[in-house]
Design an enzyme around this catalytic site. Sequence first.
Site, PDB file in Angstrom:
ATOM      1  N   ASP A 179       0.869  -1.168   0.000  1.00 23.71           N
ATOM      2  CA  ASP A 179       0.000   0.000   0.000  1.00 23.71           C
ATOM      3  C   ASP A 179       0.915   1.229   0.000  1.00 23.71           C
ATOM      4  O   ASP A 179       2.113   1.118   0.297  1.00 23.71           O
ATOM      5  CB  ASP A 179      -0.878  -0.039   1.254  1.00 23.71           C
ATOM      6  CG  ASP A 179      -1.731   1.196   1.410  1.00 23.71           C
ATOM      7  OD1 ASP A 179      -2.377   1.609   0.434  1.00 23.71           O
ATOM      8  OD2 ASP A 179      -1.746   1.759   2.522  1.00 23.71           O
ATOM      9  N   ASP A 189      -0.212   5.103   0.988  1.00 23.62           N
ATOM     10  CA  ASP A 189      -0.502   6.016   2.097  1.00 23.62           C
ATOM     11  C   ASP A 189      -0.578   5.265   3.420  1.00 23.62           C
ATOM     12  O   ASP A 189      -1.314   4.280   3.552  1.00 23.62           O
ATOM     13  CB  ASP A 189      -1.841   6.729   1.864  1.00 23.62           C
ATOM     14  CG  ASP A 189      -1.788   7.691   0.696  1.00 23.62           C
ATOM     15  OD1 ASP A 189      -0.840   8.484   0.632  1.00 23.62           O
ATOM     16  OD2 ASP A 189      -2.700   7.648  -0.155  1.00 23.62           O
TER      17      ASP A 189
END
Length: 217
Positions: free
Chosen positions: A9, A11
């Site tokens: 991922d 953020d």
Amino acid sequence: METPIVIFDLDGTLTDSAPLIMESINYALEKIGKPRETPADLPRWVGPPLAVSFRDFAFVPETGIADAIAAYRENYGKYMFDVPLFEGVIPMLDALKAAGVPMAIATSKVERLARPIVTEVGLGDYFSYVCGAKDDGAHHTKTDLIKEVLDYFASRGYSTAEAYMVGDRIYDIEGGNENSVNTIGVGWAGTDETEFSKATYIAPTPADLVKIVLKGA
């Protein structure tokens, strides 16, 4: 032993972008005439697709979601290249790259923003593929994004039998599980670890993640 593949991922996992995301949420809410979120409620906005968050958390009708997202991106776009990396991220990526581990990103952030952010914050050389939400209006789930990355690697002859999805939210864990890959919840973003109850592993630090992927190396 299969060569591992690691999907990150963006953020809250690689970049410490939560403060900017939360600031941009309240900017957007004010601009569309909705009440600002409290500091206690803002963290829930970090992770899900924006359209889902505006609908579920601020009760923005479908007809108003595009304006809300545009307002969010107006503020976010001013500062998106200034987001810092979490401490230990670069040594972690260096170690995985040195071990020959193919890496990619699967993010709910719109892809046309995610790609330049990855480059500008100094991560471009680590990742074979950056996959984000598309501009066609569809609500891409994390499950869909992870599948796209797995298909990318499979089409290039990589085995995905030893793949890992790494993230800071339950959506990352659920998406990885739905694609039948190992999942790693990251402990360095301050996420409540109850979100990782169905993760294969929890990595308290980036160095711990390297040990998990390289089997204690």
